[in-house]
Scaffold this motif. Structure first.
Motif, short mmCIF file in Angstrom:
data_model
loop_
_atom_site.label_atom_id
_atom_site.label_comp_id
_atom_site.label_asym_id
_atom_site.label_seq_id
_atom_site.Cartn_x
_atom_site.Cartn_y
_atom_site.Cartn_z
N PHE A 1 -14.56 14.15 7.19
CA PHE A 1 -14.27 12.69 6.81
C PHE A 1 -15.56 12.06 7.07
CE2 PHE A 1 -12.66 8.41 7.71
CZ PHE A 1 -11.95 8.34 6.31
N ASP B 1 -8.57 2.97 -4.03
CA ASP B 1 -7.77 3.04 -3.08
C ASP B 1 -7.48 1.63 -2.44
OD1 ASP B 1 -10.03 3.24 -1.66
OD2 ASP B 1 -9.21 4.34 -0.05
N GLY C 1 -1.63 4.72 -4.76
CA GLY C 1 -0.28 4.96 -4.36
C GLY C 1 0.72 5.67 -5.37
N ARG D 1 -1.00 13.72 -4.06
CA ARG D 1 -0.29 13.46 -2.83
C ARG D 1 0.72 14.19 -2.66
NH1 ARG D 1 -1.08 8.06 -1.49
NH2 ARG D 1 0.98 7.60 -0.57
N SER E 1 1.77 -0.75 -2.65
CA SER E 1 2.70 0.26 -1.92
C SER E 1 2.98 1.49 -2.70
CB SER E 1 4.09 -0.22 -1.36
OG SER E 1 4.85 -0.75 -2.30
N PRO E 2 3.33 2.75 -2.10
CA PRO E 2 3.89 3.70 -2.91
C PRO E 2 5.08 3.67 -3.61
CG PRO E 2 3.27 4.33 -0.65
CD PRO E 2 3.29 2.71 -0.84
N ARG F 1 -6.70 13.72 6.24
CA ARG F 1 -5.85 13.34 5.03
C ARG F 1 -5.32 12.18 5.10
NH1 ARG F 1 -3.01 17.08 1.58
NH2 ARG F 1 -1.19 15.67 0.42
N LEU G 1 -6.72 9.59 7.00
CA LEU G 1 -7.54 8.70 6.75
C LEU G 1 -8.43 8.47 5.33
CD1 LEU G 1 -10.06 9.85 9.61
CD2 LEU G 1 -9.10 7.82 9.66
N LEU G 2 -7.97 9.30 4.59
CA LEU G 2 -8.65 9.37 3.23
C LEU G 2 -7.66 8.61 2.63
CD1 LEU G 2 -9.99 12.70 2.22
CD2 LEU G 2 -11.31 10.69 2.23
N THR G 3 -6.33 8.60 2.89
CA THR G 3 -5.23 7.77 2.20
C THR G 3 -4.98 6.46 3.05
OG1 THR G 3 -3.58 9.18 3.10
CG2 THR G 3 -4.24 9.73 1.04
N GLU H 1 -5.21 3.58 3.24
CA GLU H 1 -4.67 2.05 2.27
C GLU H 1 -3.31 2.39 1.82
OE1 GLU H 1 -6.60 -0.39 2.73
OE2 GLU H 1 -8.16 0.58 3.74
N ASN H 2 -3.01 3.56 1.31
CA ASN H 2 -1.67 3.91 0.96
C ASN H 2 -1.33 5.25 1.31
OD1 ASN H 2 -1.89 2.17 -1.81
ND2 ASN H 2 -3.76 3.23 -1.81
N PRO H 3 -0.56 5.12 2.84
CA PRO H 3 -0.51 6.25 3.44
C PRO H 3 0.89 7.11 2.83
CG PRO H 3 0.37 4.19 4.59
CD PRO H 3 -0.64 3.72 3.26
N GLU H 4 0.60 8.36 3.06
CA GLU H 4 1.65 9.15 2.45
C GLU H 4 2.96 9.40 3.36
OE1 GLU H 4 -0.05 13.08 0.13
OE2 GLU H 4 -1.19 12.57 2.00
#
Lengths: 535, 339, 361
Positions: A227, A392, A400, A482, C36-37, C88, C90-92, C94-97
């Motif tokens: 990271f 993002d 998303g 994703r 949002s997803p 992973r 951290l990388l996502t 803003e749009n968590p999985e």
């Protein structure tokens, strides 16, 4: 026919697409590298350049690409000679296999190489540098066979015969006559192979031993494992610069090739006559089948053969998804995702790529043309990384959704589309259209009955390539996919990285599906191209 | 078939005038050959008639102006120099293309096309791919394609240019037959004078974007107007005022004069003293285009030597080398030129 | 190190290309629903997504209880090993999985807390958890279980006498090509083991130690799953490594799953120089279903869950009232442990891991 103003307007579409999805992410990478702590500084560059690991990775990258190129040349050049001079049974098959190998997903190639070498009982070849070299050989041998083979077949053999008549022994004929004329093609194809292996990702990631990394893999590790975005961005910028330099060299070498004169329009091929020639051709057939078909066969053997003999267990497992598996969705959904993304990417690439080709087919300087034909996707990791950190956050937040995946795949595929469409468009340009007009065709009729049917062939080939590339794309997708929508290569990578027979079996089953789909797409569109003659 | 007339035509390419004030008229069913060296602007005239390049001046077809009419509605057939065949279509569909564009169904177009294939002798290749044909066959397909829709006027741009001599003759004969049969109005462009005089009932010679001479074929041949045209037609005995031969032959002072090469031989060199008898020694002789062409030197006119002069003579028999031979010069052997 | 939100204006400033800006703006306004997803069902969702590492396990019946009680269905998203899982996330960011993340440990906590990966949430039952396990005073993460990372060995290959006694033995010729460890860049047990070597040999000495391990043929895998099930001779079909970095509880797990039951566990842990690990869960910032996430964290601290993880994930409960089952007699507690203070790990972890990577490459 379009006016100049309309052509300028048309430029806007690809320009906007590349500005948004390539230039903007690259600038974002620059900012990430130069602006890590809220102010502008070169510290991260210093940090990276003073790290001895960076230099050893860079050395490994160059060394690996050079070794792969040399190996590919050594294996492919004799084959190119056989293809250039002889007509024989099985030639079409070998050529088709080489094309399929070229577009074969890297993840599948990695799986196939480790599977086939283990099956042959040479585990030393199944991992590390030997395995990587083997995978690179498999992927790139077609480039040299096709490029050098075609060029060689167009060199008039009478020149060598003339040299023989003047008293030159075979080795002098090769050294003083054949080689100087062939060298541009060998150099051009070497540049392409070097470029591809310099930016190899999936193969090195999967087959490399721990710690073994080229630049692409190092970028991936910096970003995904550590990271460390600023250092990842610095490496990505270094990669972009190196790739740009290589691309310039490559396009210069290819251009030099185009300007060579004195080529035969129709190659003179002969059936192998002497016993020596027959055994050379036979050896070529055996070796190239072993190299090009062997890994594929190994994948199928592993896919159908579990620990309890032949079965469809691995394929059946693809349909199930339970909480214990490493994929969020059932693997069969990855197949569906891959197809949907690939179709979307193909449509985008066809639209943007043919607009670029259309405008280039008019007035374009050689420089403009080379720039637009640069394969942006050679460093897929950089592309994926750039898109990931760019889209993002507001104002543009695509993360998303799955939209970025086909966009990234399209970016990789667009130069291939343009390259495939451009020649046919050029053949339509000019007086073919005028001929239609003098025969009473309205502009619309000209488009419908002349432009379209002629471009369709080019488009079909382009679509096949774009589709195959998108289906197998890994380097950019691995950043963007994703867990809700993995693609086949992502699923294969996850399965390969997990212990247990059933995971390995599923990786091989998915690989076999991808092989079949890729081969069908490429060979199918090639068929389409020849049957489109009477459209 | 209609009358075609162009008046004061100008064509400009990239700020470079390539056709300058050209006026020509071809009667209905007439055949005009425009002859000129490459780069003289002849192809541009055809492209302007077809509406493929912007032009100034008037193009009239059957008396009505084509100004503002797009190419596809002009009803002109243009046979391109490189044929411009549709490589995605086979032979019969290439020929039927124009008919389909005019609304014919595919099957009707094919039936019609068949007629024209027979006309050019290619009915046995109807389903072949055009890329599989020889150069001559491709040119015949292009001709059939141009003729099939029955255009009001047919424009031919170097129609036999790329062919070898035998094929050329064959196709030229075939073309004149077809044109006679269909009473086609034809404008052909060529750089080859034998082609021009074979196809054209009228001939126009072009130089640097202008017509230097135009008229019935025989008339142009007989009276080439200026020394450039004369030389371009292969008539090389151009005598300028002040040259010894000019004076010796008694040409009008101050007028450039052409001595036609087809002179009558005088059997007896004894009459050589007569004023209008030219004697000379054969320097070389070649058989070309059905005629012997010889160069005479050591000339004398009416017995008095003309030092340094040399003329070309055409004869249907080989002229013997060695002793001097004699020709009479009739009044119409001397053609005054305009420059 | 991490890029703060100020990166966006800076980027735009750096661009200076008006069309690009305009385009970016257009695309932004064209895609209003991207915050949002799209696959999640909004705030009314009856689904809770759990992001965790690949070797995570939980009994189906326990999850069913949760659904019965709360109405939320749990969907499990598995990344690779825990460090990779956190990266992973951290990388996502803003749009968590997912809505809730489980698997972050005391050694990986620092970065995630700094950049605001989690939102604070204090579960009602947190009071029952010993204070020394609650490393974040703001309660952005909730301790769920603890474990001890120790060397394990295959008893079929090595007797108790032959087995290594501690870290130092591993560099000896007796154990050439015998050891498999996890990559500290991707795996939390791998990281714990690296920290143990730093605790023992110091910042100046641990790289020399690893150089010796490398020369002695240490094998590195990216995840515990792969190290244990691909390389460890007692667990993997074609495994060739008799020593693995695993947990003190692993021998009990081997005993639990063995059929028929052997006299003694097929593996054993080296109970010296182990490294303690606390695993946490947290509600992800920007989660689509934060309420469901909180419910799930509540549930993770209840007795049924805490009892279940002892025989599914083979870790100790954070609740003092929950006692290990009988099979844990095969997993005695470590005799000596190594540790580095939480703050020091937070500060230096990245550098240590990078340096380790450089040496091992």
């Amino acid at each position: 026919m379009l006016t100049r103003a309309a052509e300028r307007l048309l430029w806007l579409l690809p320009l906007a697409f590349f500005a948004l999805f390539f230039a903007y992410p690259v600038l974002n990478l620059l900012v990430t590298a130069l602006h890590p702590d809220g102010h502008w500084e070169l510290a991260v560059f210093g940090q990276v350049f003073s790290d001895s690991r960076f230099w050893s990775v860079l050395w490994f990258t160059v060394w690996l690409a050079a070794a792969s190129t040399v190996l590919t040349l050594l294996v492919a050049l004799p084959g190119a000679w056989v293809l250039a001079r002889f007509r024989f049974w099985g030639k079409g098959l070998i050529e088709a296999l080489a094309v399929v190998a070229f577009v074969m997903p890297t993840v599948v190639v990695a799986a196939a190489v480790s599977s086939s070498t283990e099956r042959l009982g040479v585990p030393g070849l199944s991992e590390g540098v030997p395995a990587i070299l083997l995978a690179h050989l498999y992927l790139n041998v077609g480039v040299v066979l096709r490029l050098v083979g075609n060029y060689w077949s167009q060199l008039d053999p009478q020149v060598e015969e003339a040299a023989a008549a003047l008293g030159a022994p075979p080795w002098r004929r090769f050294l003083n006559v054949t080689w100087p004329r062939l060298a541009p093609a060998v150099l051009a194809s070497s540049a392409i192979v070097f470029l591809f292996t310099f930016t190899s990702f999936g193969v090195v990631l999967i087959l490399g031993r721990i710690g073994q990394a080229n630049l692409e893999v190092l970028i991936y590790r910096k970003v995904v494992q550590l990271f460390n975005l600023p250092e990842g961005a610095v490496l990505a910028i270094v990669q972009i610069i190196l790739v740009a330099v290589l691309l310039v060299v490559q396009s210069w070498l290819s251009r030099r090739l185009e300007t060579r004169q004195g080529l035969l329009a129709l190659p003179r091929l002969q059936r192998p006559r002497t016993a020596g020639q027959r055994s050379i051709v036979a050896a070529f057939l055996v070796c190239s089948l072993a190299l090009l078909a062997g890994p594929i066969v190994a994948v199928f053997l592993d896919a159908f053969g579990g620990s309890q003999g032949w079965s469809l267990t691995n394929y059946a497992a693809l349909g199930t998804s339970n909480e214990g598996t490493i994929l969020f969705v059932s693997p069969i959904e990855a197949v569906r995702n891959s197809l949907v993304f690939a179709v979307a990417a193909t449509v985008i690439a066809l639209i943007i790529g043919s607009v670029v080709a259309f405008v280039l087919s008019g007035r374009a300087s050689p420089l403009t043309e080379s720039i637009w034909l640069l394969p942006l996707g050679v460093s897929a990791v950089t592309l994926g990384f750039g898109l990931l950190i760019t889209f993002d956050e507001p104002p543009v937040n695509f993360r998303g959704s799955a939209a970025l995946i086909p966009i990234a795949q399209a970016l990789v595929a667009i130069p291939f589309v343009t390259r495939a469409v451009l020649p046919t468009l050029r053949s339509v340009r000019g007086n073919i259209r005028e001929a239609a007009a003098t025969l009473g065709a309205t502009p619309l009729q000209t488009w419908r009955f002349v432009d379209l049917p002629m471009i369709v062939r080019g488009l079909a080939v382009a679509a096949g390539f774009a589709m195959a590339i998108s289906l197998g794309e890994f380097g950019a997708t691995v950043f963007l996919a994703r867990s809700e929508f993995p693609t086949i290569p992502i699923a294969i990578y996850r399965f390969l990285g997990s212990p247990g027979d059933i995971n390995y079996g599923q990786a091989m089953a998915l690989s076999s599906i991808l092989i079949v789909v890729t081969a069908l797409v490429v060979v199918g569109t090639d068929r389409l191209r020849t049957s489109a003659r009477y459209l | 078939m209609s009358e075609l007339e162009i008046r004061h035509l100008h064509v400009v390419y990239d700020d470079e005038p390539v056709v300058k004030d050209v006026s020509l008229r071809v009667p209905a069913g007439g055949r005009l050959a425009i002859l000129g060296p490459s780069g003289s602007g002849k192809s541009s005239i055809l492209r302007a008639i077809a509406g493929l390049v912007p032009s100034r001046g008037e193009v009239l077809l059957a008396g009505s102006s084509l100004a503002g009419v797009p190419t596809h509605r002009r009803d002109v057939g243009l046979m391109f120099q490189d044929n411009a065949l549709f490589t995605h279509l086979n032979v019969v569909d290439n020929v039927g293309f124009g008919l389909r564009m005019r609304g014919a169904t595919r099957s009707r177009a094919r039936v019609q096309a068949q007629r024209f294939l027979e006309l050019v002798g290619l009915e046995h290749k109807r389903e072949a791919a055009v890329t599989d044909l020889s150069g001559g066959e491709q040119q015949r397909v292009a001709l059939a394609r141009t003729l099939a829709p029955g255009p009001a006027v047919v424009l031919l741009d170097e129609p036999v240019g790329a062919l070898d001599r035998a094929l050329r003759e064959e196709l030229l004969v075939a073309m004149t037959q077809v044109f006679d049969e269909l009473r086609t109005t034809v404008v052909m462009v060529t750089h080859d004078q034998s082609e021009a005089f074979e196809i054209g009932r009228d001939v126009a010679v072009m130089r640097d974007g202008r017509i230097s001479v135009a008229g019935a074929a025989a008339q142009v041949w007989a009276n080439p107007q200026d020394s450039w045209t004369a030389r371009f037609l292969g008539l090389n005995n151009v005598m300028e005022p002040g040259q010894p031969l000019h004076a010796a032959l008694g040409c009008v002072p101050g007028v450039t004069t052409l001595l036609r090469p087809s002179l009558s031989r005088v059997a007896d060199a004894g009459d050589a003293r007569a004023a209008r008898v030219l004697t000379g020694v054969v320097e070389w002789s070649r058989f070309r285009g059905g005629l012997y062409r010889a160069a005479l030197s050591e000339l004398s006119v009416g017995g008095s030597p003309v030092p340094g002069a040399r003329v070309e003579v055409w004869s249907d028999r080989e002229l013997e080398q060695g002793p001097a031979i004699a020709f009479t010069i009739a009044d119409d052997d001397l053609v005054p030129l305009n420059d | 190190m991490f890029i703060k939100p100020s990166r966006v204006p800076a980027t735009l400033a750096a661009l200076g290309i008006v069309p690009v800006l305009l385009l970016a703006g257009c695309a932004g306004s064209d895609a209003p629903a991207t915050s949002s997803p799209p696959t999640s069902d909004g705030p009314e969702s009856t689904e809770v997504k759990l992001l965790t590492y690949d070797s995570y396990n939980i009994s189906k019946s326990v999850l069913k209880d949760f659904t019965a009680k709360t109405g939320y269905e749990v969907k499990i998203v598995k990344a690779e090993d825990a460090v990779a899982t956190v990266n992973r996330a951290l990388l996502t960011k803003e749009n968590p999985e997912a809505d809730v993340l489980f698997g972050i440990d005391n050694n990986t906590l620092g970065r995630a807390l700094d950049v605001g990966l989690f939102q604070p949430y204090q579960a009602p039952d947190l009071a029952q958890v010993p204070q020394d396990l609650q490393l974040d005073p703001e309660h952005r993460v909730t301790p769920i279980d603890t474990g001890d990372v120790c060397l394990n060995y295959d008893r079929a290959t090595l007797s108790a006498e032959q087995a290594p006694k501690g870290l130092e033995d591993l560099t000896g010729a007796d154990f050439k090509d015998d050891l498999v460890v996890e990559n500290p860049a991707t795996s939390t047990p791998g990281l714990a083991f690296l920290l143990a070597t730093i605790a023992k040999y110091g910042e100046d000495g641990y790289l020399d130690y690893w150089t010796k391990l490398k020369d002695n043929g240490v094998k590195v895998e990216d995840s515990w799953d792969n190290a244990y099930y691909k390389q460890f001779s007692a667990a993997a079909k074609n495994g060739t490594k008799p020593i693995v970095v695993s947990y003190a509880s692993s021998p009990a797990a081997e005993m639990y799953y063995a059929d028929p039951q052997p006299e003694q566990a097929p593996t054993a842990a080296v109970l010296n120089e182990c490294y303690n690990q606390i695993e946490f869960a947290g509600v992800l910032n920007n989660a689509a279903n934060p309420t469901g996430a909180q419910e799930f964290i509540n549930f993770m601290l209840t007795r049924p869950y805490q009892e279940d993880i002892m025989t599914t994930n083979w870790v100790y409960s954070v609740l003092p009232s929950v006692q290990p089952p009988a099979v844990y007699e095969y997993a005695p507690a470590p005799q000596t442990t190594l540790s580095i203070p939480f703050e020091e790990v937070n500060q230096n972890r990245e550098q240590w891991v990078e340096d380790w990577t450089s040496v091992m490459q």
